[in-house]
Design an enzyme around this catalytic site. Structure first.
Site, mmCIF file in Angstrom:
data_model
loop_
_atom_site.group_PDB
_atom_site.id
_atom_site.type_symbol
_atom_site.label_atom_id
_atom_site.label_comp_id
_atom_site.label_asym_id
_atom_site.label_seq_id
_atom_site.Cartn_x
_atom_site.Cartn_y
_atom_site.Cartn_z
ATOM 1 N N ARG A 179 0.845 -1.182 0.000
ATOM 2 C CA ARG A 179 0.000 0.000 0.000
ATOM 3 C C ARG A 179 0.883 1.235 0.000
ATOM 4 O O ARG A 179 1.880 1.302 0.730
ATOM 5 C CB ARG A 179 -0.935 0.019 1.212
ATOM 6 C CG ARG A 179 -2.059 -1.010 1.155
ATOM 7 C CD ARG A 179 -3.062 -0.683 0.056
ATOM 8 N NE ARG A 179 -4.162 -1.634 -0.007
ATOM 9 C CZ ARG A 179 -4.197 -2.715 -0.752
ATOM 10 N NH1 ARG A 179 -3.131 -3.011 -1.510
ATOM 11 N NH2 ARG A 179 -5.244 -3.509 -0.771
ATOM 12 N N HIS A 202 0.013 -0.224 -9.679
ATOM 13 C CA HIS A 202 -0.743 -1.142 -8.810
ATOM 14 C C HIS A 202 -1.173 -2.394 -9.576
ATOM 15 O O HIS A 202 -2.343 -2.781 -9.573
ATOM 16 C CB HIS A 202 -1.972 -0.427 -8.237
ATOM 17 C CG HIS A 202 -2.420 -0.992 -6.918
ATOM 18 N ND1 HIS A 202 -2.877 -0.207 -5.887
ATOM 19 C CD2 HIS A 202 -2.477 -2.264 -6.459
ATOM 20 C CE1 HIS A 202 -3.206 -0.969 -4.857
ATOM 21 N NE2 HIS A 202 -2.964 -2.225 -5.180
ATOM 22 N N GLU A 210 -2.449 7.651 -5.056
ATOM 23 C CA GLU A 210 -2.713 7.056 -6.367
ATOM 24 C C GLU A 210 -4.165 7.158 -6.800
ATOM 25 O O GLU A 210 -4.473 7.050 -7.991
ATOM 26 C CB GLU A 210 -2.280 5.591 -6.385
ATOM 27 C CG GLU A 210 -3.114 4.679 -5.507
ATOM 28 C CD GLU A 210 -2.604 3.241 -5.517
ATOM 29 O OE1 GLU A 210 -3.415 2.332 -5.798
ATOM 30 O OE2 GLU A 210 -1.407 3.027 -5.256
#
Length: 331
Positions: A233, A294, A262
């Site tokens: 994360r 991601h 993000e």
């Protein structure tokens, strides 16, 4: 019943449609759930969301007012959901508690090896028919130290690969993993792990206690030539502090699959827009930094497992069953 799925990627759509076939109809949208798009869910009892959905109080209130009673999130992380508000509104919330840990662990290693061996720079050069080796020297990892922050399923998978490389293994976690111990891992305080590791990788969930786990002090404690990888994360790293250290010429390489700001960027095409995030814009200019969007979880195996679990979560909700995936039970 028709289910509304937000934030569905093109590769993901056929998997979702196939998984729900024979159970429920599903409408897939490529837009992400936020305050602007929440009204689209009016009339849908069940919605499915992605990890970048914004599920704060205001969005949840809009969803509840429109008749939504169940949120099936297609991810393990759920720090984007205000669970207390969901409970107050009588909404059921479920996530995917498990999917292939190898997808993320293998990608973390992909980032580590790419920055260590300067793969992006080398590939860019050869496209221009520049075959020099200047600036491409990497290091053997055998005999060096891997520090694994978080030794759950993904951390264990990463550790097994590190063991295969012949690395010394250091671990840090609230609970020790016997499987990692058997591989030769030594559990040490975080400060010692950072000071002694040549490669530091993050595999812990984002919670208030882990927010900026890697802050300015932690970064300064690391070796100047260390490699830092984050495929967990973005909020685990203080990105502003990381940029400061990179500007000072520190670290062999940094591989980031996540970024703390993000939302609104990752999974979207921003190539024709001016990026207003100065920190991210600065971060991607460093030659020793590799940022991906991601995608560590994004394999056929992992996404298939995520989708299957999401279908089970919806079926359990309709049947009044409760599983380990339920974060807020049906009231």
């Amino acid at each position: 019943m028709e289910i509304l799925a937000f934030g569905v990627q093109a590769d993901e759509k056929p998997l979702i449609q196939q998984a729900f076939r024979g159970h429920h109809e599903v409408r897939c949208l490529d837009v992400f759930l936020n305050e602007d798009t929440a009204p689209i869910a009016a009339g849908y009892e069940v919605i499915s969301t992605s990890v970048n959905a914004e599920l704060g109080a205001r969005v949840l209130e809009v969803l509840a007012a429109g008749g939504t009673r169940m949120i099936a999130q297609r991810s393990t992380g759920f720090n984007n959901i205000d669970l207390k508000v969901a409970e107050r509104l009588g909404m059921t919330v479920a996530r995917v508690s498990y999917y292939s840990p190898y997808s993320v662990a293998e990608f973390a290693w992909t980032l580590a090896m790419a920055v260590n061996r300067r793969i992006v720079r080398a590939s860019t050069r050869t496209r221009d028919f520049d075959f020099r080796l200047d600036g491409l020297m990497g290091r053997d990892l055998r005999g060096r130290t891997a520090g694994v922050l978080g030794t759950g399923k993904i951390g264990e998978a990463f550790t097994r690969i590190a063991h295969g490389f012949g690395m010394r293994l250091l671990g840090w976690d609230v609970a020790e993993n016997p499987a990692c111990r058997e591989l030769g891992m030594e559990y040490v305080p975080k400060e010692q792990l950072l000071a002694e590791s040549d490669l530091v990788t993050l595999h812990v969930p984002l919670m208030p206690e882990t927010k900026h786990l890697i802050d300015a002090d932690a970064l300064k404690a690391m070796k100047d030539d260390a490699i830092l990888v984050n495929s967990s994360r973005g909020g685990l790293i203080d990105t502003t502090a990381l940029v400061d250290e990179l500007r000072a010429g520190r670290f062999t390489g940094v591989g980031l699959d996540v970024y703390e700001a993000e939302a609104g960027l990752f999974f979207l095409d921003k190539s024709l827009e001016a990026i207003e995030d100065d920190t991210l814009a600065r971060l991607v200019t460093f030659p020793n930094v590799l940022v991906t969007s991601h995608q560590a979880y994004y394999t056929e195996d992992a996404v298939g497992q995520i989708v299957d679990a999401t279908v089970r979560n919806v079926l359990d909700y309709k049947a009044g069953r409760r599983s380990e995936n339920v974060l807020v039970p049906r009231s």
